[in-house]
Design an enzyme around this catalytic site. Structure first.
Site, mmCIF file in Angstrom:
data_model
loop_
_atom_site.group_PDB
_atom_site.id
_atom_site.type_symbol
_atom_site.label_atom_id
_atom_site.label_comp_id
_atom_site.label_asym_id
_atom_site.label_seq_id
_atom_site.Cartn_x
_atom_site.Cartn_y
_atom_site.Cartn_z
ATOM 1 N N ASP A 1 43.320 -5.744 -45.754
ATOM 2 C CA ASP A 1 43.790 -4.995 -46.938
ATOM 3 C C ASP A 1 45.183 -5.496 -47.319
ATOM 4 O O ASP A 1 45.490 -5.702 -48.486
ATOM 5 C CB ASP A 1 43.870 -3.484 -46.656
ATOM 6 C CG ASP A 1 42.613 -2.743 -47.089
ATOM 7 O OD1 ASP A 1 41.514 -3.335 -47.006
ATOM 8 O OD2 ASP A 1 42.726 -1.571 -47.520
ATOM 9 N N TYR B 1 36.131 1.357 -33.310
ATOM 10 C CA TYR B 1 35.148 1.821 -34.294
ATOM 11 C C TYR B 1 33.881 2.342 -33.627
ATOM 12 O O TYR B 1 33.233 3.245 -34.129
ATOM 13 C CB TYR B 1 34.743 0.673 -35.229
ATOM 14 C CG TYR B 1 35.600 0.521 -36.457
ATOM 15 C CD1 TYR B 1 36.943 0.169 -36.343
ATOM 16 C CD2 TYR B 1 35.070 0.699 -37.727
ATOM 17 C CE1 TYR B 1 37.721 0.007 -37.463
ATOM 18 C CE2 TYR B 1 35.850 0.540 -38.861
ATOM 19 C CZ TYR B 1 37.168 0.189 -38.715
ATOM 20 O OH TYR B 1 37.936 0.035 -39.840
HETATM 21 C C1 IPM Z 1 36.076 -2.187 -44.746
HETATM 22 C C2 IPM Z 1 36.153 -0.698 -44.949
HETATM 23 C C3 IPM Z 1 35.322 0.007 -43.893
HETATM 24 C C4 IPM Z 1 35.880 -0.357 -42.532
HETATM 25 C C5 IPM Z 1 35.232 1.539 -44.064
HETATM 26 C C6 IPM Z 1 34.680 1.915 -45.430
HETATM 27 C C7 IPM Z 1 34.459 2.183 -42.973
HETATM 28 O O1 IPM Z 1 37.471 -0.269 -44.940
HETATM 29 O O2 IPM Z 1 34.961 -2.729 -44.815
HETATM 30 O O3 IPM Z 1 37.125 -2.803 -44.535
HETATM 31 O O4 IPM Z 1 36.821 0.288 -42.046
HETATM 32 O O5 IPM Z 1 35.370 -1.288 -41.929
HETATM 33 MG MG MG Z 2 38.892 -1.806 -44.798
#
Ligand code: IPM
Ligand code: MG
Length: 294
Positions: free
Chosen positions: A187, A80
């Site tokens: 997720d 990231y």
């Molecule tokens: C999360 C989201 C974020 C991430 C995005 C919106 C950048 O998916 O908080 O999980 O990838 O961290």
């Molecule tokens: Mg996410």
């Protein structure tokens, strides 16, 4: 935010940017910058299934019942935040994943401490068979583990973890993993709790904590009044507990959510074929119901 004791955050994102790979500015940059600048290196994502929602998940109830996982997702490192760019006239792209020993150490310690207050099991997730940052990750977690002999540790590869979460979610207690793996796995794990609309998160570091639902801004339902507010409400409960030490107040909020679900109220995402339309009253009304019980 820096001047605040805690931050309750909504969600950012917009399809206009998602579908435009050439966009120079996107809302997510703000989110990432906030995480980085506030030093929010530990993202706690509790996956707790309210019994009333057993039927809302696409996983069989007998596999799910009693599942209770606490994810520690590292939040300020990895692919990231590494160098990214293009070369070869734009035809080649790269994103560098980087971790330093201290970054792994501090998140590992937080996860071990949490495991101590729970079922004393920690699963560290990596891809140490392929990725160098994962090899450092595993080495550091093994070392920190020596300080916590009372916690049972296992190491899993991320691909196997993705499978095990669905196959046998109850085998997990605390899970600690890197930023990208944690993004993806949480997720997936949200389906254990029935919906992304149920999952709260706390991002903590050494200063101000930020609390936010794990879901995005869901523009497909903007203005329809059908969004699930419970993840945001549960994020406020985490805020009360973690940033302010207000345990009874935090429990009151969680209990109110439980009562609303027990009373049969649902938003669309957690309703099933047996939910009467009158019990799906919309975002504001669900919020009002929670308020009544608080
Ligand atoms: C999360 C989201 C974020 C991430 C995005 C919106 C950048 O998916 O908080 O999980 O990838 O961290
Ligand atoms: Mg996410």
């Amino acid at each position: 935010m820096r001047k605040s004791d805690a931050v309750l955050f909504g969600a950012v994102g917009h399809p206009k940017y998602d579908n435009d790979p050439s966009a120079k500015v996107r809302p997510e940059q703000g989110l990432l910058k906030m995480r980085k600048e506030l030093g929010l290196y530990a993202n706690l994502r509790p996956i707790k299934l309210f019994d009333e929602l057993l039927g809302a998940s696409s996983i069989k109830p007998e596999i799910l019942k009693g599942a209770d996982i606490l994810f520690f997702r590292e939040l300020t490192g990895d692919i990231y935040f590494g160098e990214k760019g293009r070369r070869n006239d734009g035809d080649t792209a790269y994103d560098i994943a980087e971790y330093s020993r201290y970054e792994v150490e501090r998140i590992a310690r937080k996860a071990f401490e949490a495991a101590r207050t729970r079922r004393k099991k920690l699963c560290s997730v990596d891809k140490a068979n392929v990725i160098e940052t994962s090899r450092l990750w595993r080495e550091v977690v093994q070392k920190v583990a020596l300080e916590y002999p009372d916690v049972e540790v296992e190491h899993q590869f991320v691909d196997a973890t993705a499978m095990l979460l669905i196959k046998d979610p109850r085998r997990f207690d605390v899970v600690v993993t890197a930023n990208l793996f944690g993004d993806i796995l949480t997720d997936e794990a949200s389906q254990i709790a029935g919906s992304m609309g149920m999952l709260a998160s706390a991002s903590i570091g050494d200063g101000t904590g930020v609390y936010e639902p794990i879901h995005g801004s869901a523009h497909d339902i903007t203005g329809k009044g059908v969004a699930n507010p419970l993840a945001s409400i549960l994020s406020a409960a985490l805020l009360l507990d973690i940033s302010f030490g207000m345990k009874p107040e935090s429990a009151a909020v969680i209990n109110a959510v439980d009562k609303v679900l027990k009373a049969g109220f649902r938003t669309r995402d957690i309703a099933d074929a047996t939910t009467p339309a009158a019990n799906i009253p919309g975002t504001d009304a669900i919020g009002e119901e929670v308020l009544k019980y608080i």
